[in-house]
Design an enzyme around this catalytic site. Sequence first.
Site, PDB file in Angstrom:
ATOM      1  N   GLY A   9       0.332  -0.712   0.120  1.00 39.79           N
ATOM      2  CA  GLY A   9       0.318   0.097  -0.240  1.00 39.79           C
ATOM      3  C   GLY A   9       0.793   1.124  -0.112  1.00 39.79           C
ATOM      4  O   GLY A   9       1.908   0.978  -0.174  1.00 39.79           O
ATOM      5  N   SER A  10       0.160   2.308   0.235  1.00 39.89           N
ATOM      6  CA  SER A  10       1.135   3.539   0.720  1.00 39.89           C
ATOM      7  C   SER A  10       2.100   3.827   1.537  1.00 39.89           C
ATOM      8  O   SER A  10       2.027   2.440   2.406  1.00 39.89           O
ATOM      9  CB  SER A  10      -0.175   4.493   0.517  1.00 39.89           C
ATOM     10  OG  SER A  10      -0.479   4.213   1.858  1.00 39.89           O
ATOM     11  N   PRO A  11       2.948   4.401   1.253  1.00 37.46           N
ATOM     12  CA  PRO A  11       4.477   5.007   2.229  1.00 37.46           C
ATOM     13  C   PRO A  11       3.274   5.256   3.240  1.00 37.46           C
ATOM     14  O   PRO A  11       4.215   5.225   4.979  1.00 37.46           O
ATOM     15  CB  PRO A  11       5.158   5.849   1.865  1.00 37.46           C
ATOM     16  CG  PRO A  11       4.774   5.729   0.631  1.00 37.46           C
ATOM     17  CD  PRO A  11       3.902   5.443   0.055  1.00 37.46           C
ATOM     18  N   ARG A  12       2.435   6.452   3.594  1.00 44.30           N
ATOM     19  CA  ARG A  12       1.705   6.384   4.907  1.00 44.30           C
ATOM     20  C   ARG A  12       1.101   5.147   5.937  1.00 44.30           C
ATOM     21  O   ARG A  12       1.255   5.731   6.926  1.00 44.30           O
ATOM     22  CB  ARG A  12       0.502   7.787   5.059  1.00 44.30           C
ATOM     23  CG  ARG A  12       0.175   8.030   5.697  1.00 44.30           C
ATOM     24  CD  ARG A  12      -0.601   9.624   5.330  1.00 44.30           C
ATOM     25  NE  ARG A  12      -1.965   8.843   4.977  1.00 44.30           N
ATOM     26  CZ  ARG A  12      -3.146   7.864   5.214  1.00 44.30           C
ATOM     27  NH1 ARG A  12      -3.279   7.954   5.957  1.00 44.30           N
ATOM     28  NH2 ARG A  12      -4.383   7.387   4.150  1.00 44.30           N
ATOM     29  N   GLY A  31       1.618   2.301   5.502  1.00 48.44           N
ATOM     30  CA  GLY A  31       3.125   1.584   5.995  1.00 48.44           C
ATOM     31  C   GLY A  31       3.568   1.720   6.807  1.00 48.44           C
ATOM     32  O   GLY A  31       3.780   1.078   7.694  1.00 48.44           O
ATOM     33  N   GLU A  57       5.682  -3.195   1.016  1.00 47.67           N
ATOM     34  CA  GLU A  57       5.603  -3.113  -0.067  1.00 47.67           C
ATOM     35  C   GLU A  57       4.805  -1.953  -0.992  1.00 47.67           C
ATOM     36  O   GLU A  57       4.132  -1.510  -0.887  1.00 47.67           O
ATOM     37  CB  GLU A  57       4.709  -4.221  -1.469  1.00 47.67           C
ATOM     38  CG  GLU A  57       6.326  -5.589  -1.094  1.00 47.67           C
ATOM     39  CD  GLU A  57       7.003  -5.578  -1.821  1.00 47.67           C
ATOM     40  OE1 GLU A  57       7.777  -4.314  -2.135  1.00 47.67           O
ATOM     41  OE2 GLU A  57       7.674  -6.869  -0.706  1.00 47.67           O
ATOM     42  N   CYS A 102       1.911   0.067  -8.949  1.00 46.49           N
ATOM     43  CA  CYS A 102       3.011   0.578  -8.334  1.00 46.49           C
ATOM     44  C   CYS A 102       4.307   0.701  -8.910  1.00 46.49           C
ATOM     45  O   CYS A 102       5.408   2.236  -8.541  1.00 46.49           O
ATOM     46  CB  CYS A 102       3.276  -0.010  -6.986  1.00 46.49           C
ATOM     47  SG  CYS A 102       3.970  -1.677  -7.219  1.00 46.49           S
TER      48      CYS A 102
END
Length: 481
Positions: A199-202, A204, A221, A255
């Site tokens: 998913g998203s860095p935030r 994650g 990821e 991604c």
Amino acid sequence: MRYGVLEESMNLMQIHGQFAALQANRGRIAASRAAERLGYLQQFKRAIEQARPDIYAALQADFAKPVAETEATEIQQVIEQINFAIKRLEGWMQPKRVKTPTMLAGSKSWIQYEPRGVVLILAPWNYPLSLALAPLVGAVAAGNCAIVRPSERTPHTAQVIANIIAAAFKAEHVTTVVGDIDTAEALLDLPFEHIFFTGSPRIGQYVMQRAAEHFSSVTLELGGKSPAIVDRSADLKRAAQLIVWGKFVNAGQTCVAPDHVWVQREQAQALTQLIIKQIERNYGKGDYTRLQSPDLANVIDANATARLRGLLNNSVAQGALVALGGQSTDHPARFAPTVLTNVKPGMAIMQEEIFGPILPILVYDQIDEVIMATRASGKPLTMAIFSENQAITNWLLREIPAGSSVINGVLLNLANPYLPFGGVGQSGLGNYYGFYSFKTFSHERAVFQQGGLNMVNLFQPPYRGAAKRLVAWSRRMLNKR
């Protein structure tokens, strides 16, 4: 196999009951031999193959994904991972002998792979089938019990995933938990041995914080601003063909898709025209035709179209030019393939991962400009390099850290199960695919078996005589290396 939509989330008592069943069964699954695990993988493969019509229908219902893309990027991705594991699992499970230093002569050392235990797979919506089930291949091969939580934003595919898992595994081995954010929070309250998140860095970062509460290991990821860099020596026609395919498959919601393109100033106009011609060839010549093309997936929902429109409009207000596209609808959520030119690094479109069918084209005079701008935006998940100049290629590989790189191509590193896939820094933590999936879901246990020569007896206090001579000898041995 029944096809429908899961209408409600599991309650807390159900989730805790499923987790308890997995914990109770983890020891038996961990002790399973290769033949038993191969049987699980073969059942898994059969369940996916039997569900093909349901998979096609579910992804069409969730976001109008073309059947060809569903087959290539969802179904075949998982089946290839299963086939690869089936052929090699017995070898992966064998202890790996490692060398033992001369000072420990007569002893043996090896690594044996042990299951982590009960693991959690938190899957995203953009490739809802493959990004839920491909990690599960490694988890099962390594001897774990697992909970898979598909995305609630693709409910039809979530139902099919639940059906596949129920057909392939007993509930005390692998199970599915479907629900909203509250359900995900309830899962993160549990002491899993490993959490695999895409998913998203935030989000994650938040998953990593929650995992730390239970000392759970994690694989993250994530994503980022993945560039396609076109060197002056590149074959522009080939670059345009591949960039267009990689960018607009799955409506840009990939991604590892090229987020934006860098091209040398003198070649910018030529490359832009080749890209536009390739888009017209793939999706049609008229604006409305491209917007409604059956070969272009929807964006996930109206919120996504609104976000993309905001990025586009803000960038145009800052001086970017729409060379093609820009049309969108909210119901259904569609966004036409769009090309932006006159883009600068400070514009809105360059401040976050686009995750949609908008392709910004930036120009450079010296390749150093690309290196500086890319490094300033963080370590990308992947980087595509189009160049016939090996020195330039090597320079870019050396100067720009990235999770992976593709030279004169896009995306196809994901089709090679011998390569690991994962990010670095804010684009991810850890990797998987092939053996690396097995390794991700395993603990590498170091084992040392001492030989008949007991060197420790020579190194007992008081440290005089033999002990001093042993230290002096070992120092000489180290200095010879």
